[in-house]
Design an enzyme around this catalytic site. Structure first.
Site, PDB file in Angstrom:
ATOM      1  N   TYR A  33       0.860  -1.191   0.000  1.00  0.00           N
ATOM      2  CA  TYR A  33       0.000   0.000   0.000  1.00  0.00           C
ATOM      3  C   TYR A  33       0.889   1.230   0.000  1.00  0.00           C
ATOM      4  CZ  TYR A  33      -5.017  -0.082   0.019  1.00  0.00           C
ATOM      5  OH  TYR A  33      -6.319  -0.117  -0.395  1.00  0.00           O
ATOM      6  N   GLU A  39      -0.461   4.790  -0.420  1.00  0.00           N
ATOM      7  CA  GLU A  39      -1.278   6.005  -0.577  1.00  0.00           C
ATOM      8  C   GLU A  39      -0.436   7.243  -0.259  1.00  0.00           C
ATOM      9  OE1 GLU A  39      -5.244   7.010   1.523  1.00  0.00           O
ATOM     10  OE2 GLU A  39      -5.354   4.944   0.812  1.00  0.00           O
ATOM     11  N   ASP A  97      -5.601  15.635 -23.770  1.00  0.00           N
ATOM     12  CA  ASP A  97      -5.599  14.193 -23.517  1.00  0.00           C
ATOM     13  C   ASP A  97      -4.867  13.550 -24.694  1.00  0.00           C
ATOM     14  OD1 ASP A  97      -6.135  11.512 -23.244  1.00  0.00           O
ATOM     15  OD2 ASP A  97      -8.292  11.752 -22.928  1.00  0.00           O
ATOM     16  N   THR A 120      -2.588   7.796 -21.550  1.00  0.00           N
ATOM     17  CA  THR A 120      -2.417   6.404 -21.159  1.00  0.00           C
ATOM     18  C   THR A 120      -0.939   6.104 -21.337  1.00  0.00           C
ATOM     19  OG1 THR A 120      -2.691   5.608 -23.418  1.00  0.00           O
ATOM     20  CG2 THR A 120      -4.690   5.724 -22.069  1.00  0.00           C
ATOM     21  N   LYS A 150      -0.719   2.766 -25.025  1.00  0.00           N
ATOM     22  CA  LYS A 150      -1.063   2.844 -26.453  1.00  0.00           C
ATOM     23  C   LYS A 150       0.233   3.083 -27.239  1.00  0.00           C
ATOM     24  CE  LYS A 150      -5.819   4.092 -25.344  1.00  0.00           C
ATOM     25  NZ  LYS A 150      -6.910   5.086 -25.439  1.00  0.00           N
ATOM     26  N   ARG A 171      -0.268  -1.154 -19.057  1.00  0.00           N
ATOM     27  CA  ARG A 171      -1.613  -0.597 -19.031  1.00  0.00           C
ATOM     28  C   ARG A 171      -1.706   0.382 -17.864  1.00  0.00           C
ATOM     29  NH1 ARG A 171      -5.703  -1.524 -21.813  1.00  0.00           N
ATOM     30  NH2 ARG A 171      -4.356  -2.834 -23.066  1.00  0.00           N
TER      31      ARG A 171
END
Ligand SMILES: *Cc1c(COP(=O)(O)O)cnc(C)c1O
Length: 478
Positions: free
Chosen positions: A64, A66, A241, A270, A273, A279
Site C-alpha cells: 500500500y 497512498e 488528452d 495512457t 497505447k 496498461r
C-alpha cells in the site's frame, strides 16, 4: 538481455502459476499465441517489452502506498518511492514537463485526476480563500453546500465524439458528462479537419472553465498553440488528452505547435497505447497545478499500483532511448503507407489521409456499416475496430467507419511495403463483402456475406505477412 533469459523467465513464471491454477497458465500461453497470430491494427493497442511486462509481476503488488513520494500514509514505502520517483523523472525528462504524476490506473482515471485538480485550483481554492478557511472541513454547512453546487456547475468544451473525441471529455454516459455542462466542437464537414475559428467562436460563446484537446479517432495533427491561445482568450484552462498519440510526442514526431506539453496547463495520457508501456495512465502539468494533481489518490484514485509504476519507469526509460524516436517515425511512415495504399485502391478516408498513427476508413463507400466491415475483416484474420465517422448516419453502435492504427505492427517490425500489402488485403475483404438483409427485406446493419474460402485465403496471407516478423522473438514457451 539474452533471448534465453526472456524464455527462461516466462517459462518459469508459467510453471509456478500452473502448479496453482493450470487454466490460468494455459490462458496466458494462449494469449501469446493469439497475439502472435493476429494482424493487429487496433490503433489503441501495442506490445510492451518483456522488461516492462516482467516489472509488473512481483511483490510491489503487495504494497500500500497512498500519498506521494516521501509523503505516504503508510510505512515502509522506500522502494515504492524509488520506482515512483524514477517513473516521474523519466516522464518529466521525456516530455519536457515541469511535473509528472504516474499513479493513475488508466487514461480515464488520469482524466478524472486532471478534472478535479482544475476544479480544486479554480473553484475550490478561491472559495476557501473567500471564506477565509484553510480546508473544506472548516467551511460552514451553507458555504459547503454552495461550493458543491459550484463544483458541479462548470463548463467544458471538447471535441465531439463523432469527430474523434473521447467519451471522457464531457459526454453524458460518462461521469465527466454528469459533472460538467459540456459542449463540443466538431470538424469541417468538407475537409474533416478541426476548424480553429469555429473552436474560438464556440469558446467565446460558451466560456468553458476547461478547453479539452485530444482525441481517439482523429487522423491528423492538432495545433495546440492555437488551442492554447483560444483557451487564454476566454480564461479557460487548457487540457490535452494525448492518450493515443503520446508515443508520437515522446518520439518527437509531434514537435513545436503540435507538441501539447509546452502549450497545455495539464496533459493526460495512457501509457499502453503508442507509448508502448504497461496498461496505465499519467498526468503531466505546469507547476501551479502540481499540488492538486498529486492529491489524485485518494481524491479520485484507489491505492497506487506500485508494480505498474515500476513497469512505467521501465517503459519510460525505453522511450527515452534514441531508437524510440525511430520507432515513432516508423509508426507514422507506416500509417501513411497504409493510407496511400487504401486511397490508391479507391477507399474513402476521413480527412483524405493521416499525419499520425491512425487511419479512419469510411466504409459506406463499400456499401457496408462499420460493424459489417469489422466482422468481415475479423473473419479474414485482420483485427480492427469499428468507429463513427463525422456526422455518422449509423450511430455509435453500427457506425460507418473502421479505425486502423500502426503502433502494434510497427513494434513487430513491419514496414511500408507490408503496409501496402495490408491495404490490399483490407480492400479485397471490403470489396468482396456484401451487406445482408433482415427477414422483412430491409437492409441489415449487422448481417453480411463473405465467401469463407476467400476469408481463409486472406487470413493465410495475413499470417504470411507476419511470419518474417515474430512477436516477442526472444520468448519461446515450448
Ligand atoms: C484510450 C483513451 C482513454 C482511456 O484510457 P483507458 O486507459 O482505457 O482508461 C482516454 N482518453 C482518450 C483520448 C483515449 O484514447
Amino acid at each position: 538481455m539474452s533471448h534465453n533469459a526472456e524464455s527462461t523467465a516466462f517459462r518459469s513464471a508459467l510453471e509456478v502459476i500452473r502448479a496453482v491454477e493450470p487454466r490460468v497458465a494455459d490462458a496466458i500461453g494462449a494469449e501469446l499465441t493469439d497475439q502472435r497470430e493476429s494482424l493487429k491494427l487496433i490503433a489503441s493497442e501495442n506490445y510492451a517489452s518483456p522488461a516492462t511486462l516482467l516489472a509488473m509481476g512481483n511483490w510491489f503488488s503487495d504494497k500500500y502506498a497512498e500519498g506521494t513520494v516521501g509523503r505516504r500514509f503508510y510505512a515502509g514505502c522506500q522502494n515504492v518511492d524509488t520506482v515512483e520517483a524514477l517513473a516521474a523523472e523519466h516522464a518529466r525528462e521525456l516530455f519536457g514537463a515541469a511535473h509528472a504524476y504516474v499513479q493513475p490506473h488508466s487514461g480515464i482515471d488520469a482524466n478524472l485526476v486532471a478534472f478535479w485538480a482544475v476544479l480544486a485550483d479554480r473553484v475550490e481554492s478561491p472559495a476557501l480563500k473567500k471564506a477565509q478557511v484553510r480546508q473544506v472541513n472548516d467551511l460552514t454547512e451553507a458555504d459547503w453546500f454552495a461550493l458543491r453546487r459550484e463544483l458541479g456547475n462548470q463548463r467544458m468544451l471538447g471535441m465531439s465524439l463523432d469527430a474523434g473525441g473521447h467519451l471522457t471529455h464531457g459526454f453524458r454516459p460518462n461521469i465527466s458528462g454528469k459533472m460538467f455542462d459540456q459542449r463540443s466542437y466538431g470538424t469541417d464537414p468538407v475537409t474533416g479537419l478541426i476548424d480553429y475559428d469555429r473552436v474560438a467562436e464556440a469558446a467565446r460563446e460558451f466560456k468553458p472553465l476547461i478547453l479539452v484537446g485530444g482525441y481517439s479517432a482523429y487522423p491528423r495533427k492538432v495545433n495546440f498553440r492555437i488551442l492554447r491561445e483560444i483557451a487564454d482568450s476566454v480564461g479557460a484552462t487548457f487540457m490535452v488528452d494525448m492518450a493515443h498519440f503520446a508515443g508520437l510526442v515522446a518520439g518527437k514526431v509531434f514537435t513545436g505547435d503540435f507538441d501539447p506539453v509546452p502549450h497545455a496547463h495539464i496533459v493526460t495520457t495512457t501509457t499502453h497505447k503508442s507509448l508502448r508501456g504497461p496498461r496505465g495512465g499519467m498526468v503531466l502539468c505546469q507547476p501551479e497545478l502540481a499540488d492538486q494533481v498529486d492529491r489524485g489518490c485518494p481524491m479520485v484514485l484507489g491505492g497506487p499500483l506500485p508494480h505498474v509504476m515500476a513497469a512505467k519507469a521501465v517503459a519510460l526509460a525505453e522511450a527515452r532511448r534514441p531508437d524510440f524516436a525511430d520507432y515513432a517515425q516508423r509508426i507514422v511512415d507506416n500509417s501513411q503507407a497504409l493510407a496511400e495504399g487504401l486511397l490508391r485502391r479507391g477507399a474513402t478516408l476521413v480527412t483524405g489521409g493521416t499525419d499520425n498513427h491512425l487511419v479512419l476508413i469510411d466504409v459506406s463507400g463499400y456499401g457496408l456499416t462499420g460493424r459489417q466491415a469489422e466482422q468481415a475483416l475479423l473473419d479474414s484474420g485482420i483485427v480492427t475496430n469499428r468507429n463513427s465517422v463525422p456526422q455518422d448516419p449509423n450511430g455509435a453502435w453500427y457506425t460507418s467507419g473502421i479505425r486502423i492504427g500502426t503502433p502494434a505492427l510497427t513494434t513487430r517490425g513491419l514496414g511500408t511495403a507490408e503496409m501496402d500489402q495490408t491495404a490490399e488485403l483490407i480492400h479485397t475483404v471490403l470489396t468482396q463483402t456484401t451487406a445482408g438483409a433482415n427477414a422483412d427485406g430491409t437492409p441489415s446493419k449487422a448481417k453480411y456475406t463473405l465467401d469463407a474460402d476467400l476469408a481463409d485465403k486472406i487470413a493465410q496471407q495475413a499470417t504470411d505477412l507476419l511470419a518474417p516478423h515474430p512477436l516477442y522473438p526472444g520468448i519461446d514457451l515450448a
